[in-house]
Design an enzyme around this catalytic site. Structure first.
Site, PDB file in Angstrom:
ATOM      1  N   ALA A 151      32.041  47.255  31.908  1.00 57.37           N
ATOM      2  CA  ALA A 151      30.698  47.811  31.783  1.00 57.37           C
ATOM      3  C   ALA A 151      30.220  48.454  33.078  1.00 57.37           C
ATOM      4  O   ALA A 151      29.148  49.057  33.105  1.00 57.37           O
ATOM      5  CB  ALA A 151      29.709  46.720  31.361  1.00 57.37           C
ATOM      6  N   SER A 152      31.007  48.337  34.134  1.00 58.76           N
ATOM      7  CA  SER A 152      30.603  48.788  35.466  1.00 58.76           C
ATOM      8  C   SER A 152      30.938  50.250  35.713  1.00 58.76           C
ATOM      9  O   SER A 152      32.097  50.664  35.621  1.00 58.76           O
ATOM     10  CB  SER A 152      31.304  47.912  36.523  1.00 58.76           C
ATOM     11  OG  SER A 152      31.306  48.520  37.784  1.00 58.76           O
ATOM     12  N   THR A 153      29.922  51.018  36.076  1.00 60.97           N
ATOM     13  CA  THR A 153      30.116  52.448  36.325  1.00 60.97           C
ATOM     14  C   THR A 153      31.040  52.702  37.512  1.00 60.97           C
ATOM     15  O   THR A 153      31.916  53.570  37.460  1.00 60.97           O
ATOM     16  CB  THR A 153      28.763  53.124  36.579  1.00 60.97           C
ATOM     17  OG1 THR A 153      28.050  52.396  37.590  1.00 60.97           O
ATOM     18  CG2 THR A 153      27.916  53.162  35.319  1.00 60.97           C
TER      19      THR A 153
END
Length: 208
Positions: A14-16
């Site tokens: 979920a981490s950009t």
């Protein structure tokens, strides 16, 4: 031939900024002569321990706006497709993390990780549904349903939980995080090159 140093790559789907790191880490590690250990984990429990119910980029809107603009700039600089923000952020990354945990030592872990991130941030697609993850595996020429079944077995689910506890015990608080063999911690995509240099013994003067 001397043994290659190893760098642990802790990432959350979920981490950009994990996206940016995942798209370039294999090539940079190979160039540096560093082996990679893929360490997928879930940030949710760590955030919950800090009293957060969602990403800090949602909790602090100004920070979120700056992040999305920065992400767009960095993607362009790295030659990646324009960022397409998924409808839900952060996405539920449990299915993807379970598959990555199951395949962490398999030769397809790199292509799979990049495929998930590309679907999420280059095409703006949902990665929350197991069917979406299965389709990405199929697209890599793998048996999506079989891998998904193995990834949702109790031993593998337990493995992912143990990895989450390990992340907390080692002081990891965000993603991406890079850990060298001597325990040096580097946080953020912009520290990837420094982490690789440290792993090879190239350290700033005055630092042991």
């Amino acid at each position: 031939m001397p043994r290659r140093p190893t760098l642990e790559f802790w990432f959350e789907f979920a981490s950009t900024y994990s996206y940016l790191a995942a798209m370039r880490i294999e090539a940079l590690a190979e160039e540096a002569g560093v082996g990679l250990r893929w360490r997928p984990f879930l940030l949710g429990p760590i955030f919950a321990g800090q009293g957060w119910t969602t990403s800090p980029f949602n909790l602090f809107p100004a920070k979120g706006r700056a992040m999305w603009r920065d992400l767009a700039r960095e993607a362009a600089r790295l030659g990646l497709p324009p960022i397409r923000r998924p409808a839900d952020f952060p996405q539920n990354s449990l299915a993807a993390a379970r598959v990555a945990s199951y395949g962490a030592d398999q030769p397809w872990i790199g292509p799979f990780t990049r495929a998930v991130f590309e679907a999420e941030f280059a095409r703006g697609q949902s990665i929350a549904e197991p069917a979406a993850i299965s389709a990405l595996l199929n697209g890599l020429g793998l048996d999506g349903p079989a891998i998904l079944k193995a990834a949702t077995s109790e031993p593998n689910k337990s493995r992912l939980r143990v990895v989450g506890e390990e992340a907390k015990s080692r002081g990891i608080f965000g993603a991406p995080t890079f850990l060298t063999e001597d325990g040096e911690l580097f946080w953020g995509n912009d520290r990837l090159e420094q982490a690789l240099a440290w792993a090879t013994g190239d350290r700033p003067p005055g630092l042991a």
